[in-house]
Design a protein around this motif. Structure first.
Motif, PDB file in Angstrom:
ATOM      1  N   MET A  11     -15.965 -19.975   4.440  1.00  0.00           N
ATOM      2  CA  MET A  11     -14.903 -19.409   5.055  1.00  0.00           C
ATOM      3  C   MET A  11     -15.477 -18.906   6.680  1.00  0.00           C
ATOM      4  O   MET A  11     -14.809 -19.209   7.613  1.00  0.00           O
ATOM      5  CB  MET A  11     -14.118 -18.293   4.592  1.00  0.00           C
ATOM      6  CG  MET A  11     -13.262 -18.758   3.433  1.00  0.00           C
ATOM      7  SD  MET A  11     -11.939 -19.710   3.989  1.00  0.00           S
ATOM      8  CE  MET A  11     -10.778 -18.485   4.676  1.00  0.00           C
ATOM      9  N   SER A  15     -13.568 -21.773   8.692  1.00  0.00           N
ATOM     10  CA  SER A  15     -12.062 -21.203   8.908  1.00  0.00           C
ATOM     11  C   SER A  15     -11.637 -20.745  10.138  1.00  0.00           C
ATOM     12  O   SER A  15     -10.460 -20.783  10.538  1.00  0.00           O
ATOM     13  CB  SER A  15     -11.727 -20.350   7.711  1.00  0.00           C
ATOM     14  OG  SER A  15     -12.388 -18.991   7.993  1.00  0.00           O
ATOM     15  N   ARG A  17     -11.221 -17.663  10.627  1.00  0.00           N
ATOM     16  CA  ARG A  17     -10.545 -16.352  10.227  1.00  0.00           C
ATOM     17  C   ARG A  17     -11.638 -15.209  10.490  1.00  0.00           C
ATOM     18  O   ARG A  17     -12.640 -15.301  10.520  1.00  0.00           O
ATOM     19  CB  ARG A  17     -10.128 -16.461   8.636  1.00  0.00           C
ATOM     20  CG  ARG A  17      -9.056 -17.514   8.775  1.00  0.00           C
ATOM     21  CD  ARG A  17      -7.857 -17.261   9.452  1.00  0.00           C
ATOM     22  NE  ARG A  17      -6.569 -18.263   9.131  1.00  0.00           N
ATOM     23  CZ  ARG A  17      -6.259 -19.211   9.491  1.00  0.00           C
ATOM     24  NH1 ARG A  17      -7.242 -19.894  10.468  1.00  0.00           N
ATOM     25  NH2 ARG A  17      -5.312 -20.025   9.143  1.00  0.00           N
ATOM     26  N   ILE A  22     -10.793 -13.046   5.600  1.00  0.00           N
ATOM     27  CA  ILE A  22     -11.545 -13.671   4.855  1.00  0.00           C
ATOM     28  C   ILE A  22     -11.812 -12.794   3.140  1.00  0.00           C
ATOM     29  O   ILE A  22     -11.625 -13.506   2.287  1.00  0.00           O
ATOM     30  CB  ILE A  22     -12.852 -14.206   5.197  1.00  0.00           C
ATOM     31  CG1 ILE A  22     -12.654 -15.200   6.395  1.00  0.00           C
ATOM     32  CG2 ILE A  22     -13.670 -14.863   4.162  1.00  0.00           C
ATOM     33  CD1 ILE A  22     -13.993 -15.778   7.094  1.00  0.00           C
ATOM     34  N   TRP A  85      -7.225 -22.593   1.079  1.00  0.00           N
ATOM     35  CA  TRP A  85      -8.620 -22.455   1.738  1.00  0.00           C
ATOM     36  C   TRP A  85      -9.656 -22.517   0.741  1.00  0.00           C
ATOM     37  O   TRP A  85     -10.627 -23.384   0.699  1.00  0.00           O
ATOM     38  CB  TRP A  85      -8.729 -20.947   2.281  1.00  0.00           C
ATOM     39  CG  TRP A  85      -8.112 -20.835   3.538  1.00  0.00           C
ATOM     40  CD1 TRP A  85      -7.116 -20.211   4.005  1.00  0.00           C
ATOM     41  CD2 TRP A  85      -8.810 -21.482   4.799  1.00  0.00           C
ATOM     42  NE1 TRP A  85      -6.709 -20.374   5.215  1.00  0.00           N
ATOM     43  CE2 TRP A  85      -7.665 -21.212   5.906  1.00  0.00           C
ATOM     44  CE3 TRP A  85      -9.735 -22.454   5.050  1.00  0.00           C
ATOM     45  CZ2 TRP A  85      -8.036 -21.808   6.986  1.00  0.00           C
ATOM     46  CZ3 TRP A  85      -9.851 -22.968   6.227  1.00  0.00           C
ATOM     47  CH2 TRP A  85      -8.931 -22.722   7.264  1.00  0.00           C
ATOM     48  N   LYS A  88      -9.863 -26.296  -0.176  1.00  0.00           N
ATOM     49  CA  LYS A  88     -10.571 -27.075   0.934  1.00  0.00           C
ATOM     50  C   LYS A  88     -11.945 -26.968   0.697  1.00  0.00           C
ATOM     51  O   LYS A  88     -12.771 -27.875   1.064  1.00  0.00           O
ATOM     52  CB  LYS A  88     -10.170 -26.547   2.288  1.00  0.00           C
ATOM     53  CG  LYS A  88      -8.777 -26.997   2.675  1.00  0.00           C
ATOM     54  CD  LYS A  88      -8.391 -26.227   3.836  1.00  0.00           C
ATOM     55  CE  LYS A  88      -6.889 -26.633   4.568  1.00  0.00           C
ATOM     56  NZ  LYS A  88      -6.622 -26.147   5.702  1.00  0.00           N
ATOM     57  N   TYR A  89     -12.466 -25.710   0.545  1.00  0.00           N
ATOM     58  CA  TYR A  89     -13.878 -25.477   0.190  1.00  0.00           C
ATOM     59  C   TYR A  89     -14.598 -26.413  -0.756  1.00  0.00           C
ATOM     60  O   TYR A  89     -15.754 -26.917  -0.508  1.00  0.00           O
ATOM     61  CB  TYR A  89     -14.018 -24.058  -0.073  1.00  0.00           C
ATOM     62  CG  TYR A  89     -15.181 -23.713  -0.940  1.00  0.00           C
ATOM     63  CD1 TYR A  89     -16.467 -23.549  -0.322  1.00  0.00           C
ATOM     64  CD2 TYR A  89     -15.341 -23.375  -2.305  1.00  0.00           C
ATOM     65  CE1 TYR A  89     -17.769 -23.359  -1.042  1.00  0.00           C
ATOM     66  CE2 TYR A  89     -16.206 -23.076  -3.009  1.00  0.00           C
ATOM     67  CZ  TYR A  89     -17.512 -23.097  -2.472  1.00  0.00           C
ATOM     68  OH  TYR A  89     -18.817 -22.733  -3.129  1.00  0.00           O
TER      69      TYR A  89
END
Length: 240
Positions: A11, A15, A17, A22, A85, A88-89
């Motif tokens: 992340m 990401s 973020r 996170i 998320w 996606k990882y």
């Protein structure tokens, strides 16, 4: 580095973020694991799920529970966003369904169908060969904890310097002929304290049922990924 830590690292790198956001996402996933256990028959650690399709199913199951869906809505969908998320990882990882071995030589877990191994015949009975590395990886993945109750800590192993646990084939190896794929896989090997292990081998069936039931709920998804389909009742019958 465990899978939660790998997710946080991914992340940070992908990401955009903030670190605070996170960490909230990472904590939300752990909270969802606990809440799903408390509000349903599901007993799962989301961080042990490495199939992105299964993450989608978990999100649907979470939203089917009114209290949790309303909580997610009040929190601006932070919980379901964390799962998106995490999905996606997993999808971007080069080895889907794999916890990748890192530079610290962490064991990897791969949930896949595996052909049956070799066997010998002793006094007319098949003895299926077992791969010690499968047990070692399963124990390492459990952080040397008893998977029935992680508070079961009786003594430190002189060999590993960690809490002593033993590997146990949830579907016993002697029933290998009943299955198309190998039972000697990480999905089917659980980490147990010496007491729980002895109960499953030597205890009364009424004392075995609670242990078997919890372990089954923990492993049902990974068993299916490994081509091992069995109901809870069928599994309990194998221990009678």
């Amino acid at each position: 580095m465990n899978n939660r830590e790998k997710f946080i690292e991914w992340m940070i790198n992908n990401s955009g973020r903030s670190k605070n956001t996170i960490n909230k996402y990472a904590s939300a996933i752990a909270t969802m694991s606990r809440e799903l256990t408390e509000h349903s028959t599901i007993n799962i650690d989301i961080y042990k799920v490495v199939d992105s399709i299964e993450i989608h199913r978990i999100k649907e199951q979470y939203l089917e529970i009114d209290e949790l869906r309303e909580k997610d809505e009040r929190g601006n969908r932070m919980y379901t966003s964390s799962l998106i998320w995490y999905q996606k990882y997993l999808e971007e990882d080069k080895k889907l369904n794999t916890l990748v071995k890192d530079n610290s030589n962490e064991y990897s877990i791969v949930y896949e169908k595996k052909v049956k191994g070799e066997f010998t015949i002793s006094e007319g009975t098949k003895q299926w060969k077992r791969d010690r590395a499968v047990v070692d990886r399963s124990i390492e993945f459990s952080n040397n904890k008893c998977e029935y109750d992680d508070k079961h800590e009786y003594f430190i192993s002189n060999k590993s310097g960690k809490n002593y646990v033993e590997g146990h084939h949830l579907i016993p190896m002697k029933y290998q002929d009943n299955f198309e794929y190998s039972l000697d896989v990480e999905a089917n090997v659980v980490s147990l304290c010496v007491v729980c292990h002895k109960i499953l081998h030597l205890g009364r069936i009424e004392d075995k049922v609670n242990i078997i039931s919890k372990l089954y709920q923990l492993r049902i998804n990974s068993l299916e990924l490994s081509g091992l389909e069995i109901s809870l009742d069928e599994l309990i019958d194998l221990y009678k």
